[in-house]
Design an enzyme around this catalytic site. Sequence first.
Site, short mmCIF file in Angstrom:
data_model
loop_
_atom_site.label_atom_id
_atom_site.label_comp_id
_atom_site.label_asym_id
_atom_site.label_seq_id
_atom_site.Cartn_x
_atom_site.Cartn_y
_atom_site.Cartn_z
CE LYS A 174 -2.09 2.66 3.17
NZ LYS A 174 -1.97 3.99 2.24
CD GLU A 249 14.15 1.64 8.43
OE1 GLU A 249 14.66 2.59 8.73
OE2 GLU A 249 14.83 0.48 8.28
CB CYS A 283 13.01 10.33 7.44
SG CYS A 283 13.79 8.92 6.27
CD GLU A 384 9.67 13.48 11.29
OE1 GLU A 384 8.81 12.59 11.77
OE2 GLU A 384 10.45 12.83 10.29
#
Length: 480
Positions: A174, A249, A283, A384
């Site tokens: 997906k 991850e 990231c 973040e």
Amino acid sequence: MQTIQNYINGTFEDPLSGDWLDNYCPANGEVYGKIPNSDQADVDKAYEAAKTAFPEWSETTLDHRSRLLLKIADLIETNLQRFAEAESQDNGKPVNLAKSIDIPRAASNFRFFAHAITQFSSESHESVGLNAINFTLRQPIGVVGCISPWNLPLYLFTWKIAPALAAGNCVIAKPSEITPLTAFLLSELCTEAGLPKGVLNIVHGLGKTTGQAIIEHPGIKAISFTGGTTTGAHIARTAAPLFKKLSLELGGKNPNIIFADCDYDAMLETTLRSSFSNQGQICLCGSRIFVETSIYEKFKADFVSKVKVLKVGHPSESGTNIGALVSQSHLEKVMTYIEEAPQEGGKILCGGHAVSVKGFENGYYLEPTVIEVATDTCKINQEEVFGPVVTIMPFETEDQVLDMANKVKYGLSATLWTNDLKRTMRLSKKLEAGIIWVNTWMLRDLRTPFGGMKSSGVGREGGFEALRFFTEAKNICIKY
Ligand code: NDP
């Protein structure tokens, strides 16, 4: 209007429920396509196809699998321009970036694992004095799930499915529902390359429905996930009682540590890239910049003057450095961080505003932003942001910067700028991150392990690590 369909058992299918989602173009804010709003029934159907395909696929020779993956890699390269334009349209990144990084890397992922599987070996041990020999079989797991995010859509999607397929698994994948287009185009190429039906199934839809159905499915034995830390934690909680193998991850809040003895010009150019590539939506971006006091003021002036001339523009215009952010809601989230920063002493040195690009006034554009922070523990330095926003602050000593670098919940990557080898080794050992770049950034060798510590994830991808993840190790002990 572009219609994206699920790819199940080698055919393109509408969602069983008949529900669709809108797909937006970030560069102009307009709906340009629709994608399936798939649910459990679609995932079940994909699972049946994958399960049926598995016995034959898992028994194919390595040479056969390798050739198929190489063919897919070639086809991606043949379609470079088309794929780059699609990625840009879906994600808002500059077409040139997609053309030079994302799409070539997707081809490399297939090519790399096509070769790696032919070199993948397992252990054997003779039990001396016991007349026994042990050897390890590395067997494919079965049906595995691959879930990927929107920031590097095809790049990360293929980083998962290529090793999974190479190792002999059948896949239910997906992509992010925000950026499904290149995964859809890839399914066409897989058919063209001759991938047997049911080996790769792509189900489009929302995380909370389609994604959830994948992670909950009892027959899907392993999940490789790249995305946010909160989603990762949710997946871990869901998958644990089902004893699924997990590779997570997750997010990063990476330090970029600059010592006065570095190669200054190279550092400046690379820091510009590590701060704002892909609109800062990587990231691995070095979003916390720490600079040794003796060069801090010079760095601040030089860096800000370079950031000010970066061109924010339509992704397909040549010369655009900063394209559109991925969605309106993401733009709003990033803006909130910028607006709140002054409350904790942050000083906006440049940028900080949404931008209107002529002719594309409804696109999601934001100026690249540099914020001088008063303390390393402020919110914008801890959370973040995942946008074109970096913080800068000075440091005095190695111990001080090490402490600040590690004092976040994340541990994905760190960048170090210095020409002192002893310092390089001292800090590299102590930095809490899975990837340390010294005097460079984002230089990737696909043989190396990739992954994070702390809230940045569990497990490693890349090279043989990925093939280990996508196989079960079975030891066989024979007494002779
Ligand atoms: P999300 O965690 O929101 O989503 C990632 C994927 O998971 C999407 O396909 C999403 O679908 C899906 N998903 C969401 N909820 C569920 C659920 N309950 N079950 C299963 N799947 C679900 O991340 P973003 O897409 O927002 O990506 C940005 C994040 O990814 C950042 O935090 C970034 O740091 C991280 N990232 C990490 C990388 C790494 O290698 N460590 C690399 C790149 C990004 P949907 O889109 O429909 O919500």
